[in-house]
Design an enzyme around this catalytic site. Structure first.
Site, mmCIF file in Angstrom:
data_model
loop_
_atom_site.group_PDB
_atom_site.id
_atom_site.type_symbol
_atom_site.label_atom_id
_atom_site.label_comp_id
_atom_site.label_asym_id
_atom_site.label_seq_id
_atom_site.Cartn_x
_atom_site.Cartn_y
_atom_site.Cartn_z
ATOM 1 C CE LYS A 139 -1.566 1.527 4.103
ATOM 2 N NZ LYS A 139 -1.162 2.936 4.320
ATOM 3 C CG ASN A 140 2.648 2.678 3.482
ATOM 4 O OD1 ASN A 140 1.460 2.959 3.354
ATOM 5 N ND2 ASN A 140 3.226 2.541 4.661
ATOM 6 C CB CYS A 200 -3.757 10.619 12.916
ATOM 7 S SG CYS A 200 -2.119 9.928 12.959
ATOM 8 N NE ARG A 224 1.443 10.080 10.746
ATOM 9 C CZ ARG A 224 1.064 8.978 10.098
ATOM 10 N NH1 ARG A 224 -0.007 8.330 10.471
ATOM 11 N NH2 ARG A 224 1.758 8.542 9.072
ATOM 12 C CG ASP A 274 4.017 1.319 9.522
ATOM 13 O OD1 ASP A 274 3.683 2.147 10.394
ATOM 14 O OD2 ASP A 274 3.986 1.584 8.304
ATOM 15 N NE ARG A 310 -6.149 4.160 6.682
ATOM 16 C CZ ARG A 310 -5.113 4.645 7.365
ATOM 17 N NH1 ARG A 310 -5.165 4.729 8.666
ATOM 18 N NH2 ARG A 310 -4.028 5.044 6.747
HETATM 19 C C1 UD1 Z 1 4.956 6.758 6.423
HETATM 20 C C2 UD1 Z 1 4.115 5.527 6.250
HETATM 21 C C3 UD1 Z 1 3.652 5.030 7.611
HETATM 22 C C4 UD1 Z 1 4.839 4.829 8.545
HETATM 23 C C5 UD1 Z 1 5.729 6.074 8.589
HETATM 24 C C6 UD1 Z 1 7.012 5.859 9.353
HETATM 25 C C7 UD1 Z 1 3.085 5.912 4.087
HETATM 26 C C8 UD1 Z 1 1.863 6.230 3.327
HETATM 27 N N1 UD1 Z 1 2.967 5.885 5.423
HETATM 28 O O1 UD1 Z 1 4.137 7.751 7.002
HETATM 29 O O2 UD1 Z 1 2.959 3.795 7.426
HETATM 30 O O3 UD1 Z 1 4.388 4.571 9.845
HETATM 31 O O4 UD1 Z 1 6.077 6.463 7.240
HETATM 32 O O5 UD1 Z 1 7.717 4.803 8.819
HETATM 33 O O6 UD1 Z 1 4.125 5.655 3.515
HETATM 34 N N2 UD1 Z 1 7.659 14.462 10.529
HETATM 35 C C9 UD1 Z 1 7.903 15.791 10.795
HETATM 36 N N3 UD1 Z 1 7.653 16.698 9.805
HETATM 37 C C10 UD1 Z 1 7.205 16.338 8.574
HETATM 38 C C11 UD1 Z 1 6.975 14.991 8.311
HETATM 39 C C12 UD1 Z 1 7.206 14.057 9.314
HETATM 40 O O7 UD1 Z 1 8.308 16.139 11.888
HETATM 41 O O8 UD1 Z 1 7.010 17.213 7.726
HETATM 42 C C13 UD1 Z 1 7.901 13.453 11.581
HETATM 43 C C14 UD1 Z 1 6.625 12.713 12.011
HETATM 44 O O9 UD1 Z 1 5.914 13.428 12.973
HETATM 45 C C15 UD1 Z 1 7.196 11.419 12.536
HETATM 46 C C16 UD1 Z 1 8.421 11.187 11.644
HETATM 47 O O10 UD1 Z 1 8.706 12.431 11.039
HETATM 48 O O11 UD1 Z 1 7.622 11.601 13.867
HETATM 49 C C17 UD1 Z 1 8.230 10.158 10.569
HETATM 50 O O12 UD1 Z 1 7.040 10.434 9.844
HETATM 51 P P1 UD1 Z 1 6.910 10.153 8.288
HETATM 52 O O13 UD1 Z 1 8.020 9.269 7.825
HETATM 53 O O14 UD1 Z 1 6.705 11.443 7.583
HETATM 54 O O15 UD1 Z 1 5.559 9.332 8.215
HETATM 55 P P2 UD1 Z 1 4.608 9.283 6.977
HETATM 56 O O16 UD1 Z 1 5.389 9.541 5.751
HETATM 57 O O17 UD1 Z 1 3.390 10.101 7.245
#
Ligand code: UD1
Length: 417
Positions: free
Chosen positions: A22-23, A117, A122, A305, A397
């Site tokens: 999915k990701n 969430c 996030r 995850d 999901r």
């Molecule tokens: C993706 C995955 C999710 C997984 C996560 C971490 C998808 C669709 N989802 O989510 O399943 O749990 O990676 O492996 O691929 N952060 C910031 N600023 C930002 C973005 C992120 O501070 O602009 C922080 C987040 O709060 C978190 C960390 O970075 O603490 C990692 O998040 P991130 O890798 O961005 O998660 P997703 O990409 O949303």
């Protein structure tokens, strides 16, 4: 609302086929925004987030066909809306992935801020920072990111936190920017390399994916292609834990064991016997299950995850284990439900201390997020009596017919509609 009912106590045996990731599929679908041509995708998992993404792309104006056999055809000849509305983003945060491509191709985008969430705050500040470094203007108005640009240009972008979708968004935007973009401290998850491979097939010039520094040389335009999505390493890992927790013997097929190296090594430390082949692996559960600590980290370390599923396993461990969650600040909601099933778990900030060896008993439990719901199914597989899992839409999901796959391995599980 659908519920899942599990009667615990069965040992799982047999083989299971893993669906597409999915990701990896979600950014691949968003990449269709980068070209007027058709993108043909294969091995797309027919799960709820994918259908939400299809709906989003269709609302934007893309011809988006996604079939249950795993094929998809997407064509963004032109669009009628630049907007990813709150109603869709709130159910699937990955909708933020349309921001980069839309801005790169149409010079403007309006995407709802996802907000918090169940697993933490996030933020998306790094997505915005990166796009601004490439020349975009991003304002937050009425809960939306309103982004515009005369034209994006290459830039050096250092992300202070490793972000998966952030890296993907910026990589997609940079493919059509003028000049070279360097993404530093980039995520190196397999899903990033899958997207980079797809973008290269579309004509993009990218290298360094799979490392912490990705270089993208912008091109004038991209074209269509055919691409097969990698297997879902988290689904594969979930079945690996299902084998271990039931002291079963399961062959997990159609996956890439290399993508799960940290997870399989960890399961090996708990006593499970793991045999890896090029596109499958076999897990034989042990008795006793050894309690072993783990810390979640960005890839290639143990993934957040898989944290909830591993916690279910540790409730059956022979001693005490500590799980440290470093990625998300509030990702232990499943622990509270496991405690209702009889587990001995103490939460202390980012650590969960699990005293194993307590028999679990079936209960009515609530799924709070996608992986939490999977962990409750795993706990239910070894609980005495009946467990009812509510809010199964979280499970849907990201898992394709998980109850059917588990039932074929011998689990006593059914969906009550
Ligand atoms: C993706 C995955 C999710 C997984 C996560 C971490 C998808 C669709 N989802 O989510 O399943 O749990 O990676 O492996 O691929 N952060 C910031 N600023 C930002 C973005 C992120 O501070 O602009 C922080 C987040 O709060 C978190 C960390 O970075 O603490 C990692 O998040 P991130 O890798 O961005 O998660 P997703 O990409 O949303």
């Amino acid at each position: 609302m659908d519920k899942i009912r599990v009667i615990g106590g069965r040992r799982l045996e047999g083989s299971v086929e893993i669906s597409g990731a999915k990701n990896a599929a979600l950014p691949a679908m968003a990449a269709s925004l980068l070209t007027t041509d058709i993108l043909y995708l294969e091995n797309i998992p027919y799960v709820r987030d994918i259908l939400t993404c299809r709906k989003l792309l269709q609302q934007i104006g893309i011809d988006a066909e996604v079939r249950e056999n795993g094929t998809a055809e997407l064509r963004a000849a032109e669009i009628r809306s630049h907007e990813a509305p709150y109603e869709l983003v709130k159910t699937m945060r990955a909708a933020i992935l349309v921001l980069g491509p839309m801005l790169a191709r149409w010079k403007k985008a309006r995407v709802s801020l996802p907000g918090g969430c169940a697993i933490g705050a996030r933020p998306v500040n790094l997505h915005i920072m990166g796009l601004e470094r490439m020349g975009a203007r991003c304002d937050v108005v009425h809960g939306y990111i309103e982004a515009s640009a005369e034209g994006l240009h290459g830039s050096y972008i250092l992300m202070d936190t490793v972000t998966v979708t952030g890296t993907e968004n910026l990589m997609m935007a940079a493919t059509l920017a003028e000049g070279e973009t360097i993404l530093d401290n980039a995520a190196c998850e397999p899903e990033i390399s899958d997207l980079a491979g797809l973008l290269r097939s579309m004509g993009a010039r990218i290298d360094g994916d799979g490392t912490r520094t990705i270089r993208i040389e912008g091109v004038k335009e991209l074209h269509g292609c055919r691409h097969r999505i990698i297997p879902d390493r988290i689904e594969a890992g979930t079945f690996a834990v299902a084998a271990a927790i039931t002291r079963g013997d399961v062959k997990v097929c159609n996956c890439d064991p290399q993508h799960l190296a940290a997870v399989l090594a960890q399961l090996g430390q708990t006593g499970a016997e793991i045999v890896m082949e090029p596109d499958s692996f076999r897990v034989r559960g042990s008795e006793p299950i050894l309690s072993r600590n783990v810390t979640t980290q960005p890839y290639p370390a143990f993934p957040t995850d898989m944290q909830a599923q591993y916690m279910a396993l540790m409730t059956q461990g022979d001693g005490t284990s500590v799980i440290t969650e470093t990625i998300f600040e509030n990702r232990f909601m499943h622990a509270l439900e496991m405690i209702r099933m009889g587990a001995d778990i103490t939460i202390d900030g980012r650590q969960a201390i699990i005293k194993g060896g307590k028999p679990l008993t079936g209960a009515r439990v609530l799924a709070s997020d996608l992986r939490a719901s999977a962990s409750l199914v795993l706990a239910a597989l070894v609980a005495q009596g009946e467990t009812w899992i509510d809010r199964v839409y979280h499970l849907d999901r990201g898992y394709y017919h998980i109850e059917e796959k588990l039932a074929r391995l011998g689990a006593n599980i059914e969906r009550i509609v």
